[in-house]
Design a protein around this motif. Sequence first.
Motif, PDB file in Angstrom:
ATOM      1  N   GLN A  66       0.826  -1.208   0.000  1.00  7.40           N
ATOM      2  CA  GLN A  66       0.000   0.000   0.000  1.00  7.40           C
ATOM      3  C   GLN A  66       0.860   1.257   0.000  1.00  7.40           C
ATOM      4  O   GLN A  66       0.570   2.216  -0.714  1.00  7.40           O
ATOM      5  CB  GLN A  66      -0.935   0.001   1.222  1.00  7.40           C
ATOM      6  CG  GLN A  66      -1.948   1.116   1.216  1.00  7.40           C
ATOM      7  CD  GLN A  66      -2.928   1.019   0.064  1.00  7.40           C
ATOM      8  OE1 GLN A  66      -3.547  -0.017  -0.128  1.00  7.40           O
ATOM      9  NE2 GLN A  66      -3.057   2.067  -0.715  1.00  7.40           N
ATOM     10  N   VAL A  67       1.937   1.268   0.791  1.00  7.17           N
ATOM     11  CA  VAL A  67       2.832   2.431   0.830  1.00  7.17           C
ATOM     12  C   VAL A  67       3.495   2.620  -0.534  1.00  7.17           C
ATOM     13  O   VAL A  67       3.570   3.735  -1.049  1.00  7.17           O
ATOM     14  CB  VAL A  67       3.886   2.274   1.949  1.00  7.17           C
ATOM     15  CG1 VAL A  67       4.980   3.317   1.824  1.00  7.17           C
ATOM     16  CG2 VAL A  67       3.221   2.389   3.311  1.00  7.17           C
ATOM     17  N   ALA A  68       3.960   1.523  -1.151  1.00  7.70           N
ATOM     18  CA  ALA A  68       4.577   1.609  -2.478  1.00  7.70           C
ATOM     19  C   ALA A  68       3.574   2.139  -3.496  1.00  7.70           C
ATOM     20  O   ALA A  68       3.908   2.975  -4.350  1.00  7.70           O
ATOM     21  CB  ALA A  68       5.108   0.247  -2.903  1.00  7.70           C
ATOM     22  N   SER A  69       2.325   1.692  -3.406  1.00  8.88           N
ATOM     23  CA  SER A  69       1.278   2.153  -4.317  1.00  8.88           C
ATOM     24  C   SER A  69       0.979   3.635  -4.108  1.00  8.88           C
ATOM     25  O   SER A  69       0.770   4.379  -5.072  1.00  8.88           O
ATOM     26  CB  SER A  69       0.023   1.324  -4.106  1.00  8.88           C
ATOM     27  OG  SER A  69      -1.019   1.793  -4.911  1.00  8.88           O
ATOM     28  N   ASN A  70       0.955   4.069  -2.848  1.00 12.46           N
ATOM     29  CA  ASN A  70       0.698   5.488  -2.552  1.00 12.46           C
ATOM     30  C   ASN A  70       1.814   6.372  -3.087  1.00 12.46           C
ATOM     31  O   ASN A  70       1.552   7.476  -3.571  1.00 12.46           O
ATOM     32  CB  ASN A  70       0.525   5.701  -1.046  1.00 12.46           C
ATOM     33  CG  ASN A  70      -0.754   5.097  -0.520  1.00 12.46           C
ATOM     34  OD1 ASN A  70      -1.643   4.728  -1.273  1.00 12.46           O
ATOM     35  ND2 ASN A  70      -0.844   4.965   0.784  1.00 12.46           N
ATOM     36  N   ILE A  71       3.057   5.915  -3.000  1.00  7.93           N
ATOM     37  CA  ILE A  71       4.184   6.683  -3.542  1.00  7.93           C
ATOM     38  C   ILE A  71       4.062   6.748  -5.062  1.00  7.93           C
ATOM     39  O   ILE A  71       4.245   7.797  -5.675  1.00  7.93           O
ATOM     40  CB  ILE A  71       5.530   6.059  -3.116  1.00  7.93           C
ATOM     41  CG1 ILE A  71       5.741   6.206  -1.612  1.00  7.93           C
ATOM     42  CG2 ILE A  71       6.692   6.693  -3.880  1.00  7.93           C
ATOM     43  CD1 ILE A  71       6.916   5.429  -1.052  1.00  7.93           C
ATOM     44  N   ARG A  72       3.740   5.612  -5.683  1.00  7.20           N
ATOM     45  CA  ARG A  72       3.624   5.537  -7.147  1.00  7.20           C
ATOM     46  C   ARG A  72       2.499   6.429  -7.662  1.00  7.20           C
ATOM     47  O   ARG A  72       2.585   6.983  -8.762  1.00  7.20           O
ATOM     48  CB  ARG A  72       3.366   4.087  -7.559  1.00  7.20           C
ATOM     49  CG  ARG A  72       3.340   3.850  -9.050  1.00  7.20           C
ATOM     50  CD  ARG A  72       3.052   2.373  -9.326  1.00  7.20           C
ATOM     51  NE  ARG A  72       3.110   2.044 -10.724  1.00  7.20           N
ATOM     52  CZ  ARG A  72       2.087   2.133 -11.566  1.00  7.20           C
ATOM     53  NH1 ARG A  72       0.912   2.567 -11.133  1.00  7.20           N
ATOM     54  NH2 ARG A  72       2.227   1.805 -12.832  1.00  7.20           N
ATOM     55  N   GLU A  73       1.437   6.610  -6.869  1.00 11.81           N
ATOM     56  CA  GLU A  73       0.295   7.439  -7.266  1.00 11.81           C
ATOM     57  C   GLU A  73       0.668   8.893  -7.531  1.00 11.81           C
ATOM     58  O   GLU A  73      -0.014   9.573  -8.287  1.00 11.81           O
ATOM     59  CB  GLU A  73      -0.777   7.423  -6.165  1.00 11.81           C
ATOM     60  CG  GLU A  73      -1.871   6.442  -6.377  1.00 11.81           C
ATOM     61  CD  GLU A  73      -2.892   6.482  -5.244  1.00 11.81           C
ATOM     62  OE1 GLU A  73      -2.952   7.474  -4.483  1.00 11.81           O
ATOM     63  OE2 GLU A  73      -3.624   5.498  -5.119  1.00 11.81           O
ATOM     64  N   TRP A  74       1.717   9.381  -6.886  1.00  9.34           N
ATOM     65  CA  TRP A  74       2.083  10.783  -7.056  1.00  9.34           C
ATOM     66  C   TRP A  74       2.446  11.109  -8.497  1.00  9.34           C
ATOM     67  O   TRP A  74       2.204  12.224  -8.960  1.00  9.34           O
ATOM     68  CB  TRP A  74       3.217  11.175  -6.113  1.00  9.34           C
ATOM     69  CG  TRP A  74       2.723  11.427  -4.742  1.00  9.34           C
ATOM     70  CD1 TRP A  74       2.828  10.620  -3.657  1.00  9.34           C
ATOM     71  CD2 TRP A  74       1.991  12.568  -4.302  1.00  9.34           C
ATOM     72  NE1 TRP A  74       2.198  11.183  -2.575  1.00  9.34           N
ATOM     73  CE2 TRP A  74       1.688  12.398  -2.943  1.00  9.34           C
ATOM     74  CE3 TRP A  74       1.558  13.742  -4.937  1.00  9.34           C
ATOM     75  CZ2 TRP A  74       0.977  13.328  -2.210  1.00  9.34           C
ATOM     76  CZ3 TRP A  74       0.860  14.676  -4.198  1.00  9.34           C
ATOM     77  CH2 TRP A  74       0.573  14.458  -2.845  1.00  9.34           C
ATOM     78  N   ARG A  75       3.057  10.151  -9.217  1.00 12.25           N
ATOM     79  CA  ARG A  75       3.355  10.366 -10.633  1.00 12.25           C
ATOM     80  C   ARG A  75       3.457   8.998 -11.298  1.00 12.25           C
ATOM     81  O   ARG A  75       4.538   8.461 -11.457  1.00 12.25           O
ATOM     82  CB  ARG A  75       4.649  11.153 -10.792  1.00 12.25           C
ATOM     83  CG  ARG A  75       5.018  11.519 -12.204  1.00 12.25           C
ATOM     84  CD  ARG A  75       4.126  12.537 -12.849  1.00 12.25           C
ATOM     85  NE  ARG A  75       4.568  13.888 -12.600  1.00 12.25           N
ATOM     86  CZ  ARG A  75       3.952  14.957 -13.101  1.00 12.25           C
ATOM     87  NH1 ARG A  75       2.898  14.811 -13.863  1.00 12.25           N
ATOM     88  NH2 ARG A  75       4.387  16.153 -12.829  1.00 12.25           N
ATOM     89  N   ALA A  76       2.307   8.432 -11.655  1.00 13.86           N
ATOM     90  CA  ALA A  76       2.285   7.127 -12.317  1.00 13.86           C
ATOM     91  C   ALA A  76       2.934   7.261 -13.694  1.00 13.86           C
ATOM     92  O   ALA A  76       2.878   8.330 -14.310  1.00 13.86           O
ATOM     93  CB  ALA A  76       0.857   6.630 -12.455  1.00 13.86           C
ATOM     94  N   PRO A  77       3.587   6.207 -14.206  1.00 13.14           N
ATOM     95  CA  PRO A  77       4.267   6.312 -15.494  1.00 13.14           C
ATOM     96  C   PRO A  77       3.279   6.593 -16.630  1.00 13.14           C
ATOM     97  O   PRO A  77       2.224   5.974 -16.705  1.00 13.14           O
ATOM     98  CB  PRO A  77       4.925   4.949 -15.679  1.00 13.14           C
ATOM     99  CG  PRO A  77       4.537   4.118 -14.547  1.00 13.14           C
ATOM    100  CD  PRO A  77       3.727   4.903 -13.602  1.00 13.14           C
ATOM    101  N   GLU A  78       3.653   7.530 -17.478  1.00 10.88           N
ATOM    102  CA  GLU A  78       2.769   7.848 -18.598  1.00 10.88           C
ATOM    103  C   GLU A  78       3.237   7.092 -19.842  1.00 10.88           C
ATOM    104  O   GLU A  78       4.404   6.746 -19.950  1.00 10.88           O
ATOM    105  CB  GLU A  78       2.702   9.371 -18.805  1.00 10.88           C
ATOM    106  CG  GLU A  78       4.035  10.073 -18.924  1.00 10.88           C
ATOM    107  CD  GLU A  78       4.451  10.248 -20.360  1.00 10.88           C
ATOM    108  OE1 GLU A  78       3.611  10.169 -21.254  1.00 10.88           O
ATOM    109  OE2 GLU A  78       5.641  10.439 -20.586  1.00 10.88           O
ATOM    110  N   PRO A  79       2.325   6.799 -20.773  1.00  9.56           N
ATOM    111  CA  PRO A  79       2.641   5.885 -21.875  1.00  9.56           C
ATOM    112  C   PRO A  79       3.439   6.489 -23.029  1.00  9.56           C
ATOM    113  O   PRO A  79       3.903   5.754 -23.883  1.00  9.56           O
ATOM    114  CB  PRO A  79       1.262   5.443 -22.368  1.00  9.56           C
ATOM    115  CG  PRO A  79       0.360   6.559 -22.008  1.00  9.56           C
ATOM    116  CD  PRO A  79       0.914   7.146 -20.744  1.00  9.56           C
ATOM    117  N   TYR A  80       3.627   7.805 -23.088  1.00 10.54           N
ATOM    118  CA  TYR A  80       4.294   8.406 -24.241  1.00 10.54           C
ATOM    119  C   TYR A  80       5.810   8.463 -24.065  1.00 10.54           C
ATOM    120  O   TYR A  80       6.561   8.057 -24.936  1.00 10.54           O
ATOM    121  CB  TYR A  80       3.712   9.785 -24.536  1.00 10.54           C
ATOM    122  CG  TYR A  80       2.262   9.674 -24.941  1.00 10.54           C
ATOM    123  CD1 TYR A  80       1.919   9.244 -26.217  1.00 10.54           C
ATOM    124  CD2 TYR A  80       1.246   9.942 -24.042  1.00 10.54           C
ATOM    125  CE1 TYR A  80       0.594   9.093 -26.583  1.00 10.54           C
ATOM    126  CE2 TYR A  80      -0.080   9.798 -24.407  1.00 10.54           C
ATOM    127  CZ  TYR A  80      -0.396   9.378 -25.675  1.00 10.54           C
ATOM    128  OH  TYR A  80      -1.705   9.215 -26.031  1.00 10.54           O
TER     129      TYR A  80
END
Length: 177
Positions: A143-157
């Motif tokens: 959950q902590v890793a997911s919350n950190i990742r939420e701040w800037r999820a990888p974009e596809p371009y």
Amino acid sequence: MSRIGKKPVELPKGVSASVSGQTVEVKGPKGSRSFTATDDVTLALDGNAITVTPRGSSKRARAQWGMTRTMVANLATGVSEGFKKELEIQGVGYRAAMQGNVLKLSLGYSHEVNFEVPAGVTVTTPKQTEIVVEGIDQQVVGQVASNIREWRAPEPYKGKGIRYKGEFIFRKEGKKK
């Protein structure tokens, strides 16, 4: 029949467990955790292994059988080895740094993101573009890793953002002239 539930949970060296009713308490070198199972299963401690058996043949009892066995196995793994999630940051100027109990993230916003690390989890930054989340509770670490990742999820371009180590990002083609 649950193929997962049939297997007993072998306790690693240095880990002790106690079963009282529906509650399992596991103690190891990294700490102690407990889990309370539903009334659909029976827990038993046989020497150095914990076995889980269903109390009936209902669909719910069979579902709880495998899930309970996995939860007990995760308790044993957590107190002996712990759980770990690794994140990578990609993007020009994107970086992370630990300052006390706060993870400071520079992610292209007009401000720095301050992420307060919850108790029971350890976050380290071996490099400016790597974040390692560790702890004894698999759910909290994820959950902590997911919350950190939420701040800037990888974009596809361009693939910029925070991603799990080894995660594949499906890339899209940009505009054409």
